[in-house]
Design a protein around this motif. Structure first.
Motif, mmCIF file in Angstrom:
data_model
loop_
_atom_site.group_PDB
_atom_site.id
_atom_site.type_symbol
_atom_site.label_atom_id
_atom_site.label_comp_id
_atom_site.label_asym_id
_atom_site.label_seq_id
_atom_site.Cartn_x
_atom_site.Cartn_y
_atom_site.Cartn_z
ATOM 1 N N VAL A 90 3.026 6.193 12.389
ATOM 2 C CA VAL A 90 3.574 4.581 13.110
ATOM 3 C C VAL A 90 4.830 4.492 12.339
ATOM 4 C CG1 VAL A 90 1.393 3.331 13.521
ATOM 5 C CG2 VAL A 90 2.441 3.261 11.395
ATOM 6 N N THR A 91 5.549 3.615 12.981
ATOM 7 C CA THR A 91 7.067 3.298 12.632
ATOM 8 C C THR A 91 6.828 1.677 12.732
ATOM 9 O OG1 THR A 91 8.070 4.979 13.631
ATOM 10 C CG2 THR A 91 9.458 3.227 12.912
ATOM 11 N N PHE A 92 7.159 1.248 11.552
ATOM 12 C CA PHE A 92 7.015 -0.347 11.486
ATOM 13 C C PHE A 92 8.121 -1.052 10.544
ATOM 14 C CE2 PHE A 92 4.623 1.625 8.232
ATOM 15 C CZ PHE A 92 4.849 0.712 7.021
ATOM 16 N N ALA A 93 8.376 -2.321 10.538
ATOM 17 C CA ALA A 93 9.263 -3.083 9.906
ATOM 18 C C ALA A 93 8.320 -4.072 9.060
ATOM 19 C CB ALA A 93 10.349 -3.731 10.573
ATOM 20 N N CYS A 94 8.400 -4.432 7.919
ATOM 21 C CA CYS A 94 7.598 -5.285 7.421
ATOM 22 C C CYS A 94 8.393 -6.216 6.360
ATOM 23 C CB CYS A 94 6.564 -4.548 6.303
ATOM 24 S SG CYS A 94 7.174 -3.681 5.104
ATOM 25 N N ARG A 95 7.719 -7.291 5.710
ATOM 26 C CA ARG A 95 8.268 -8.037 4.946
ATOM 27 C C ARG A 95 7.334 -8.742 4.102
ATOM 28 N NH1 ARG A 95 6.073 -13.171 6.785
ATOM 29 N NH2 ARG A 95 5.472 -13.018 8.704
ATOM 30 N N TRP A 96 7.460 -9.373 2.927
ATOM 31 C CA TRP A 96 6.690 -9.790 2.027
ATOM 32 C C TRP A 96 6.329 -11.079 2.336
ATOM 33 C CZ3 TRP A 96 3.352 -8.685 -1.525
ATOM 34 C CH2 TRP A 96 2.770 -9.342 -2.568
ATOM 35 N N PHE A 107 -6.823 -6.813 14.053
ATOM 36 C CA PHE A 107 -5.736 -6.579 12.889
ATOM 37 C C PHE A 107 -6.251 -5.277 12.350
ATOM 38 C CE2 PHE A 107 -9.094 -8.946 10.776
ATOM 39 C CZ PHE A 107 -9.348 -8.322 9.604
ATOM 40 N N GLY A 108 -5.155 -4.890 11.352
ATOM 41 C CA GLY A 108 -5.585 -3.686 10.507
ATOM 42 C C GLY A 108 -4.792 -3.604 9.380
ATOM 43 N N PHE A 109 -4.384 -2.457 9.056
ATOM 44 C CA PHE A 109 -3.545 -2.135 7.778
ATOM 45 C C PHE A 109 -2.821 -0.880 8.008
ATOM 46 C CE2 PHE A 109 -6.787 -4.773 6.192
ATOM 47 C CZ PHE A 109 -5.817 -5.788 5.402
ATOM 48 N N LEU A 110 -1.559 -0.606 7.679
ATOM 49 C CA LEU A 110 -0.744 0.199 7.682
ATOM 50 C C LEU A 110 -0.329 0.775 6.155
ATOM 51 C CD1 LEU A 110 1.714 -1.048 10.268
ATOM 52 C CD2 LEU A 110 -0.141 0.279 10.643
ATOM 53 N N LYS A 111 -0.012 2.205 6.144
ATOM 54 C CA LYS A 111 0.604 2.606 4.780
ATOM 55 C C LYS A 111 1.907 3.304 5.107
ATOM 56 C CE LYS A 111 -2.685 3.275 1.003
ATOM 57 N NZ LYS A 111 -3.485 4.131 0.235
ATOM 58 N N ALA A 112 2.943 3.127 4.414
ATOM 59 C CA ALA A 112 4.242 3.904 4.432
ATOM 60 C C ALA A 112 3.842 5.178 3.757
ATOM 61 C CB ALA A 112 5.402 2.913 3.811
ATOM 62 N N HIS A 113 4.414 6.086 4.102
ATOM 63 C CA HIS A 113 4.391 7.451 3.667
ATOM 64 C C HIS A 113 4.675 7.548 2.026
ATOM 65 C CE1 HIS A 113 3.135 9.371 7.313
ATOM 66 N NE2 HIS A 113 4.304 9.178 7.899
ATOM 67 N N HIS A 114 5.862 6.824 1.646
ATOM 68 C CA HIS A 114 6.269 6.926 0.339
ATOM 69 C C HIS A 114 5.845 5.761 -0.593
ATOM 70 C CE1 HIS A 114 8.659 3.707 1.872
ATOM 71 N NE2 HIS A 114 9.067 3.450 0.912
ATOM 72 N N ALA A 115 4.716 5.166 -0.098
ATOM 73 C CA ALA A 115 4.255 3.898 -1.022
ATOM 74 C C ALA A 115 2.896 3.809 -0.932
ATOM 75 C CB ALA A 115 4.642 2.487 -0.554
ATOM 76 N N SER A 116 2.068 2.928 -1.902
ATOM 77 C CA SER A 116 0.804 2.889 -1.879
ATOM 78 C C SER A 116 0.089 1.315 -1.276
ATOM 79 C CB SER A 116 0.261 3.206 -3.667
ATOM 80 O OG SER A 116 0.749 1.836 -4.154
ATOM 81 N N GLN A 117 1.228 0.495 -1.307
ATOM 82 C CA GLN A 117 0.657 -0.994 -0.882
ATOM 83 C C GLN A 117 0.163 -0.789 0.570
ATOM 84 O OE1 GLN A 117 3.857 0.122 -2.087
ATOM 85 N NE2 GLN A 117 4.423 -1.788 -3.311
ATOM 86 N N ARG A 118 -0.650 -1.338 1.250
ATOM 87 C CA ARG A 118 -1.268 -1.630 2.429
ATOM 88 C C ARG A 118 -0.263 -2.694 3.013
ATOM 89 N NH1 ARG A 118 -7.362 -1.667 3.295
ATOM 90 N NH2 ARG A 118 -6.954 -3.925 2.561
ATOM 91 N N VAL A 119 -0.182 -2.635 4.505
ATOM 92 C CA VAL A 119 0.809 -3.632 5.109
ATOM 93 C C VAL A 119 -0.193 -3.981 6.187
ATOM 94 C CG1 VAL A 119 2.801 -4.053 6.371
ATOM 95 C CG2 VAL A 119 2.973 -2.442 4.542
ATOM 96 N N PHE A 120 -0.290 -5.425 6.231
ATOM 97 C CA PHE A 120 -1.159 -6.248 7.286
ATOM 98 C C PHE A 120 -0.352 -6.207 8.459
ATOM 99 C CE2 PHE A 120 -2.113 -9.745 9.844
ATOM 100 C CZ PHE A 120 -3.549 -9.753 9.780
ATOM 101 N N VAL A 121 -1.114 -5.667 9.522
ATOM 102 C CA VAL A 121 -0.656 -5.775 10.965
ATOM 103 C C VAL A 121 -1.634 -6.258 11.837
ATOM 104 C CG1 VAL A 121 -1.539 -3.505 11.589
ATOM 105 C CG2 VAL A 121 0.504 -4.417 12.688
#
Length: 103
Positions: A8-14, A83-97
Motif C-alpha cells: 500500500v501507499t498511504f499518508a498518516c498523521r499522529w 478497519f485495519g492496520f498498516l505498517k510502513a516498510h521502514h518503521a515498526s508502528q502500526r497505522v490505523f486505517v
C-alpha cells in the motif's frame, strides 16, 4: 476491503486523542470492494496538503513522517468492522486505517 500482506501507499498523521497513527488516505491492496464510485483506481497525489503540527508520538517510538506518502503493507483488516492496520516498510508502528480512508 484490504488484502493482508499486500503493498500500500498511504499518508498518516499522529492522533493525540487516540494515541496512535491514523491513515488519512490509502491506495492499493483492495480486493473486490469498489471505493469512490468505480472507474479506474485513484492515483496517490504527489503529497498531502500541509497541516498544523499535532503533539508528537511517545518518545520510545521513532515518529513516522507526516505530510508525505509512505509505502508499506497491510498488517490486518477486519471487513465486518471496516478497519485495519498498516505498517510502513521502514518503521515498526502500526497505522490505523478505516474504510473511509481507502481511495
Amino acid at each position: 476491503m484490504l488484502v493482508e500482506g499486500a503493498p500500500v501507499t498511504f499518508a498518516c498523521r499522529w492522533d493525540p486523542d487516540k494515541g496512535t497513527y491514523r491513515a488519512d488516505s490509502c491506495w492499493g491492496a483492495t480486493g473486490d470492494l469498489q471505493v469512490g464510485g468505480g472507474g479506474p483506481p485513484a492515483q496517490p497525489p504527489s503529497a498531502p496538503a500541509p497541516r498544523t503540527v499535532p503533539p508528537p508520538p511517545p518518545a520510545e517510538a521513532v515518529p513516522l513522517p507526516e505530510g508525505v506518502l509512505l509505502t508499506g503493507s497491510v498488517h490486518g483488516w477486519n471487513e465486518e468492522k471496516g478497519f485495519g492496520f498498516l505498517k510502513a516498510h521502514h518503521a515498526s508502528q502500526r497505522v490505523f486505517v478505516g474504510r473511509h480512508s481507502l481511495q
